[in-house]
Write a protein that holds these residues in place. Structure first.
Motif, mmCIF file in Angstrom:
data_model
loop_
_atom_site.group_PDB
_atom_site.id
_atom_site.type_symbol
_atom_site.label_atom_id
_atom_site.label_comp_id
_atom_site.label_asym_id
_atom_site.label_seq_id
_atom_site.Cartn_x
_atom_site.Cartn_y
_atom_site.Cartn_z
ATOM 1 N N ASN A 275 56.414 -13.237 68.312
ATOM 2 C CA ASN A 275 56.762 -13.963 67.085
ATOM 3 C C ASN A 275 58.207 -14.462 67.071
ATOM 4 O O ASN A 275 58.677 -14.941 66.051
ATOM 5 C CB ASN A 275 56.547 -13.050 65.872
ATOM 6 N N LEU A 319 58.971 -15.406 62.807
ATOM 7 C CA LEU A 319 57.946 -15.661 61.802
ATOM 8 C C LEU A 319 56.812 -14.691 62.066
ATOM 9 O O LEU A 319 56.074 -14.822 63.039
ATOM 10 C CB LEU A 319 57.455 -17.107 61.871
ATOM 11 N N SER A 320 56.701 -13.687 61.162
ATOM 12 C CA SER A 320 55.742 -12.618 61.378
ATOM 13 C C SER A 320 54.655 -12.664 60.312
ATOM 14 O O SER A 320 54.913 -12.972 59.152
ATOM 15 C CB SER A 320 56.451 -11.256 61.343
ATOM 16 N N THR A 321 53.439 -12.328 60.705
ATOM 17 C CA THR A 321 52.332 -12.262 59.758
ATOM 18 C C THR A 321 52.475 -11.083 58.804
ATOM 19 O O THR A 321 51.760 -10.990 57.815
ATOM 20 C CB THR A 321 50.998 -12.151 60.517
ATOM 21 N N SER A 322 53.404 -10.175 59.114
ATOM 22 C CA SER A 322 53.627 -9.023 58.237
ATOM 23 C C SER A 322 54.531 -9.346 57.055
ATOM 24 O O SER A 322 54.827 -8.458 56.252
ATOM 25 C CB SER A 322 54.228 -7.861 59.045
ATOM 26 N N GLY A 323 54.985 -10.588 56.936
ATOM 27 C CA GLY A 323 55.767 -10.989 55.775
ATOM 28 C C GLY A 323 57.260 -11.061 55.990
ATOM 29 O O GLY A 323 58.025 -11.025 55.021
ATOM 30 N N LEU A 325 60.379 -13.377 57.476
ATOM 31 C CA LEU A 325 60.862 -14.664 57.960
ATOM 32 C C LEU A 325 62.358 -14.540 58.163
ATOM 33 O O LEU A 325 63.098 -14.252 57.227
ATOM 34 C CB LEU A 325 60.544 -15.784 56.964
#
Length: 405
Positions: A275, A319-323, A325
């Protein structure tokens, strides 16, 4: 809840003496935002929101209403109104309110072609009006056409007419003609192209002024962003901006010279981890003023502001899907003023050749479903290559914690 903090340092040197001016300041604040939205059926929606913010330096409030309604299968109407008010409390007493009302009609001529007509009215009023804080009304009307040329290409063109009128200072009244165009296209593999062009003609009906920038002029602005993917994990990217401003030939003075600005930043982007993305690039900047006939011999003050820069840019993004940025960027710039000589002490102090470091940091972290942490930091450091006591540093840092319920 949060706090803004900034620190500014500026060195001044004259003869053998030098002084360092330092200013530290912080502004703690707290705020609340309430919003509600309702779907009323196919393409029909209403949104209402209110924001209140209280701080040591200023208080502000905002109320916003937005709604859209499908008038037919091809015609959509949108209405927006935003009212805001701000009062500064510490360094100066300034109070004002502003209201923006906008209506937009969007007509789908077919599956790819869309026509838009919009009008926006702005009113601003100050508690105590003066020449720097002027009451005004502003109205802008625009007509745009948008074309979706396939799944990966979008084109848009717009003409806008803007008029601003002042209640007590009609010498600042003006109107604008604006032509805008943009193109976005993407290809398989991550390559893309974005082009934006804006031509603007601003006219002051009261005539010409010889002492301010508030004069009739035309301006051309071009922006380009090209990304060429070289695989799934790397790409070459070119960002560029160009601005050209021109004043009437009869307005020949040192305060309103024609000028151009150019910024080019070719860079190489690559993935570090799943990421994380990094970039490294070359930076070139140019500003040049045109010396007109009346000022060429006398020597325009503003011509000393001409400069060119070579530099380096570095970037790191998460940029992570875990929230989470996160974005960090650093620009190093070697700026040279070619028209400045050491014979004029004031000018050589103001526009001395210098090395410039600029760092920018941004973080947005969703801790839980209800809590979010945000942070922003900017650091600018200018080091003169000519004079020891002619450096400046500016630091801005902001952190906030948000709770939603």
């Amino acid at each position: 809840m949060g706090v803004d903090f900034w620190r500014q340092e500026f060195e001044i040197g004259y003869a053998q003496d030098e002084s360092l001016f330092v200013q530290n300041a912080g502004n703690p604040y707290s705020g609340m935002r309430l919003s509600v939205s309702r779907d009323l059926g196919s393409q029909s929606r209403v949104l209402a929101a209110a924001l209140l913010k209280a701080s040591r330096d200023y208080n502000s409030g905002e109320v916003e209403l937005r709604g859209q309604q499908a008038l037919s299968t091809a015609l959509l109407a949108r209405l927006e109104n935003r009212f805001e008010t701000t009062r500064y409390l510490r360094d100066f007493d300034l109070r004002y309110w502003q209201n923006n009302a906008k209506v937009l009609l969007s007509a789908g001529l077919n599956q790819r072609l869309k026509l838009e007509l919009d009008n926006e009215l702005r009113l601003r009023r100050y508690a105590r009006e003066d020449e720097l804080s002027r009451n005004y009304s502003q109205n802008e009307t625009g007509l745009a056409v948008a074309l979706a040329a396939g799944m990966a290409t979008r084109l848009r063109a717009r003409y806008g007419y803007l008029a601003r009128r002042h209640d007590s200072f009609d010498q600042y009244n003006y109107f604008d003609h604006r032509l805008e165009g943009s193109l976005f296209s993407s290809a398989a593999g991550g390559s893309s192209l974005y082009l934006q062009n804006l031509w603007r003609r601003r006219i002051y009906p009261r005539g010409l002024s010889d002492s301010t920038f508030e004069n009739t002029h035309r301006e051309e602005y071009l922006r380009a962003d090209l990304r060429l993917a070289t695989g799934s994990a790397a790409a070459f990217r070119l960002e560029g901006e160009f601005t050209l401003r021109q004043y009437p030939a009869e307005l020949d003075n040192q305060f309103t010279p024609n000028f151009l600005d150019l910024r080019l930043n070719p860079q190489y982007q690559f993935k570090l981890f799943a990421n994380w993305q990094a970039s490294v690039g070359y930076l070139y900047l140019l500003r040049r003023h045109e010396r007109q006939a009346a000022t060429a011999d006398a020597g325009s003050i503003l011509v000393f502001e001409d400069y060119y820069s070579h530099g380096l840019t570095l970037g790191l993004d998460l940029l992570s899907t875990s929230g989470i940025l996160l974005s960090f960027s650093h620009a190093f710039e070697i700026r040279t003023y070619p028209n400045v000589t050491s014979s004029n002490l004031i000018i050589s102090n103001s526009y001395s050749d210098r090395n410039i470091h600029s760092l920018l940091f941004f973080l947005s972290w969703t801790l839980t479903r209800r809590w979010q942490l945000g942070a922003f930091a900017n650091f600018d450091n200018e080091i003169s290559r000519v004079r020891e006591a002619n450096d400046s540093r500016n630091t801005l840092f902001s952190i906030d914690l948000t709770h939603s319920f």
